[in-house]
Design a protein around this motif. Sequence first.
Motif: not given
Lengths: 249, 249
Positions: A163-164, A209, B158, B160-161, B181, B183-184
């Motif tokens: 992730r970012y 990344y 997107q 996310y876990h 979560w 911004i990624d």
Amino acid sequence: MSGEIFSQEHQIVYYETDQTGKLSIPMIFNLAILASANQSKLLGQGEEQVHANKNGWVVLQYDLHITKRPQNGDVIVIKTQAQEYNPYFAVRNFWLETSTGEELVKIKSIFAMIDMEQRKMIRIPQDIMDAYQATKVKYIDKIPAPQTIDATLPTVKQAYHVRYLDIDSNQHVNNAQYFDWLIDPLGTEFLQSHELVNLNIKYATEVRYGQEVESHFQVFDNQMTTVHQIKVGESINTEASLKWRKIIN
Amino acid sequence: MSGEIFSQEHQIVYYETDQTGKLSIPMIFNLAILASANQSKLLGQGEEQVHANKNGWVVLQYDLHITKRPQNGDVIVIKTQAQEYNPYFAVRNFWLETSTGEELVKIKSIFAMIDMEQRKMIRIPQDIMDAYQATKVKYIDKIPAPQTIDATLPTVKQAYHVRYLDIDSNQHVNNAQYFDWLIDPLGTEFLQSHELVNLNIKYATEVRYGQEVESHFQVFDNQMTTVHQIKVGESINTEASLKWRKIIN
């Protein structure tokens, strides 16, 4: 003779703890590196100076031993020392202690220096090691390799997307982040009933990344040892073996 | 009259910054909450006292304005104040300032109190608000709702876990984690060319351990506004709208 020991105090705050209320493992590494960065700055060998020559330190391996993790509100002392070095490798120790000197955590680490542009290992400049007063040796006191995955047995695996916010100001995945990928697949039931006592982690190649990593593990020793690999495709980026003790409630 | 302002100093360290070398957004929220926890403790209304009555504070909404993010090494002052309250809602302000009083960040927030066992909102006990000296009002100074997703347009999403280390010692996802979560999914190209100036985030229901969340977004206003939803299945857990400025190099 090893280099001088640098110390700094730190009070644990809530966001440095995990769901047990104790200092989280990634934060143990963050605090350790903070102390070594502060020592380096004090000795005129801070990140700015090292980067100005297009060089950078990279960690190759950590061996972490936990006696007891401090908790929210505790005041601890972080100590670090450049133990010894040879032309290519430097050995650095870290300790977390209570304010009365009781050992909480000990970490031994192996660092190397790289040319930041070519991403290749270089000889460690003599003036840097002189500043730390570390002992020059022919053969450094290595950390044994972590126990490896048994290729004849299946692994349990889980995929993670880089992730970012996993990327730090050096434009790499923060070393502490790998621990999140290592332990998350073990699951909450295992993690709530086991406390980490030892982590041996060896970084081979960097994760970048946007990559998707796969975290694999196997369990041995009646659940007292877990053995891990972080892979990107077929390439092994990180290997680790973790030792646990059962939490008796 | 609003409650007294509590202040504490803090020096930004490397692991509190993101890849820009500036204080990360999740860490802005961590520092804000740290200051309010310290104020509460000082007033005898710390987490232990509140939890002893099986009550707990929950944040409902944050409105964050960024003038300038401080960077690694900077010494800042974190300030917080209970502004006002009515029987069910409390308004709290936070500021990050330079040591000379220049405003860096301002956050307005709305909190409520819940019964920790029944997970239901309760009236805020009078003795708690008395301790903070906040003003009792009939109608609190609300934060406008964030701009919402346009249901007639597609979203980018997107998954996310929720990871073991995302859970804090209250056994919930740390509020600061949601920002990761949000911004990624915007991607590194957008994030490296845009700086956040405003975040309005409203938490509806809690995300739990082991859940899979979906982060959705839409882009408006010539890339100056992004609008977000965090969903678990069809349930909307969090809504947010973010305002950005283009970084000119």
